[in-house]
Design a protein around this motif. Structure first.
Motif, PDB file in Angstrom:
ATOM      1  N   HIS A 101       1.162   5.873  -0.802  1.00 36.23           N
ATOM      2  CA  HIS A 101       0.846   7.159  -1.407  1.00 36.23           C
ATOM      3  C   HIS A 101       1.993   8.076  -1.029  1.00 36.23           C
ATOM      4  O   HIS A 101       2.837   7.701  -0.184  1.00 36.23           O
ATOM      5  N   HIS A 145      -5.612   6.452  11.659  1.00 38.01           N
ATOM      6  CA  HIS A 145      -4.393   5.903  11.060  1.00 38.01           C
ATOM      7  C   HIS A 145      -4.544   4.436  10.655  1.00 38.01           C
ATOM      8  O   HIS A 145      -3.657   3.628  10.872  1.00 38.01           O
ATOM      9  N   GLY A 159     -10.705   0.410   6.167  1.00 39.19           N
ATOM     10  CA  GLY A 159      -9.305   0.796   6.277  1.00 39.19           C
ATOM     11  C   GLY A 159      -8.644   0.805   4.910  1.00 39.19           C
ATOM     12  O   GLY A 159      -9.203   0.316   3.911  1.00 39.19           O
ATOM     13  N   GLU A 160      -7.416   1.333   4.862  1.00 34.26           N
ATOM     14  CA  GLU A 160      -6.715   1.500   3.591  1.00 34.26           C
ATOM     15  C   GLU A 160      -6.477   0.175   2.876  1.00 34.26           C
ATOM     16  O   GLU A 160      -6.386   0.123   1.657  1.00 34.26           O
ATOM     17  N   ASP A 178     -12.929   0.769  -2.342  1.00 32.07           N
ATOM     18  CA  ASP A 178     -12.580   2.159  -2.046  1.00 32.07           C
ATOM     19  C   ASP A 178     -12.921   2.462  -0.591  1.00 32.07           C
ATOM     20  O   ASP A 178     -14.098   2.613  -0.249  1.00 32.07           O
ATOM     21  N   PRO A 179     -11.927   2.563   0.289  1.00 31.82           N
ATOM     22  CA  PRO A 179     -12.256   2.816   1.696  1.00 31.82           C
ATOM     23  C   PRO A 179     -12.939   4.155   1.922  1.00 31.82           C
ATOM     24  O   PRO A 179     -13.790   4.276   2.799  1.00 31.82           O
ATOM     25  N   ALA A 180     -12.591   5.174   1.115  1.00 34.14           N
ATOM     26  CA  ALA A 180     -13.233   6.481   1.294  1.00 34.14           C
ATOM     27  C   ALA A 180     -14.717   6.396   0.973  1.00 34.14           C
ATOM     28  O   ALA A 180     -15.559   6.927   1.704  1.00 34.14           O
ATOM     29  N   LEU A 237       0.862  -1.173   0.000  1.00 34.87           N
ATOM     30  CA  LEU A 237       0.000   0.000   0.000  1.00 34.87           C
ATOM     31  C   LEU A 237       0.896   1.219   0.000  1.00 34.87           C
ATOM     32  O   LEU A 237       2.024   1.183   0.498  1.00 34.87           O
ATOM     33  N   SER A 295       4.258   7.863   2.388  1.00 31.76           N
ATOM     34  CA  SER A 295       4.070   6.670   3.213  1.00 31.76           C
ATOM     35  C   SER A 295       3.884   5.440   2.336  1.00 31.76           C
ATOM     36  O   SER A 295       3.181   5.489   1.316  1.00 31.76           O
ATOM     37  N   ARG A 296       4.532   4.349   2.715  1.00 35.92           N
ATOM     38  CA  ARG A 296       4.280   3.037   2.125  1.00 35.92           C
ATOM     39  C   ARG A 296       4.061   2.036   3.247  1.00 35.92           C
ATOM     40  O   ARG A 296       4.498   2.241   4.381  1.00 35.92           O
ATOM     41  N   HIS A 297       3.406   0.912   2.913  1.00 30.82           N
ATOM     42  CA  HIS A 297       3.157  -0.154   3.886  1.00 30.82           C
ATOM     43  C   HIS A 297       3.196  -1.467   3.115  1.00 30.82           C
ATOM     44  O   HIS A 297       2.265  -1.789   2.381  1.00 30.82           O
ATOM     45  N   LEU A 342      -7.990  -1.313  -0.489  1.00 30.97           N
ATOM     46  CA  LEU A 342      -7.463  -1.092  -1.837  1.00 30.97           C
ATOM     47  C   LEU A 342      -6.855  -2.371  -2.409  1.00 30.97           C
ATOM     48  O   LEU A 342      -6.835  -2.564  -3.632  1.00 30.97           O
TER      49      LEU A 342
END
Length: 207
Positions: free
Chosen positions: A37, A206, A182-183, A191-193, A35, A40-42, A186
């Protein structure tokens, strides 16, 4: 309740590519999810069928301070080292040779009686241990307390003590159970939003 393992450990890095080179290409842990943007990456690496290790990449993160595995410290502190299990002693020696050939400091193999281990550090200076069980020794089946002065609670034994904590007085009803978006949605094409707007309310920060 029964736990199934460690879903994931979450670490931090300032250099995701160096982290990928170590965890995926040197240790052989598959990079199974990412994940990100700007800023930040995860990313998630597969340890086993049940377990993963994840890294956040944040600008300005630097490798941790030098500290040997298990060396006592003072002041605020939350984490010492991770130990990863290997299938047999051959794998332990093969990994030692790989780490040495790649230029990483790696200890001799240490016999702890119930496990044999070697110690090293990843590019983020995270202290890592790699262990294989000793034949015929299973602390899960036969717990052992060798502390010469165990704490009062440790003297109560290995099994959870009933009644040590209050039971829930108002358990969440099935009809009230809701997971907030949550993110990670994706990763499965959601779409979490949009789901957050549709569902209303606010989940944890967060995530």
């Amino acid at each position: 309740m029964r736990f199934t393992g460690i879903n994931h450990l979450a670490m931090a890095t300032g250099d995701m590519d160096a982290t990928i080179r170590y965890w995926r290409d040197l240790l052989g842990m598959r990079l199974v999810a990412g994940l990100g943007h700007p800023g930040s990456r995860h990313y998630f690496f597969e340890i086993s069928a049940q377990d993963m290790i994840a890294f956040f990449e944040w600008p300005g993160v630097e490798p941790g301070p030098d500290k040997d595995h298990g060396a006592p410290v003072r002041g605020p502190f939350t984490f010492d080292h991770i130990s990863f299990g290997l299938e047999d002693e051959n794998a332990l020696w093969e990994l030692r040779d790989r780490l040495d050939a790649a230029g990483f400091w790696v200890s001799e193999v240490v016999d702890h009686g119930f496990i044999r281990s070697l110690y090293s550090f990843d590019p983020n200076n995270i202290a890592v241990e790699f262990s294989v069980p000793a034949p015929g020794v299973d602390l899960r089946a036969q717990p052992v307390m060798a502390d010469s002065a165990p704490t009062p609670l440790a003297r109560q034994g290995a099994e959870p003590v009933p009644g040590a904590w209050p039971e829930p007085v108002a358990p969440t009803r099935p009809e009230d159970r809701r997971a907030y978006p949550g993110e990670g949605l994706l990763l499965v094409g959601r779409d979490p939003a949009a789901e957050g707007r549709a569902g209303g309310g606010k989940g944890p920060r967060h995530v």
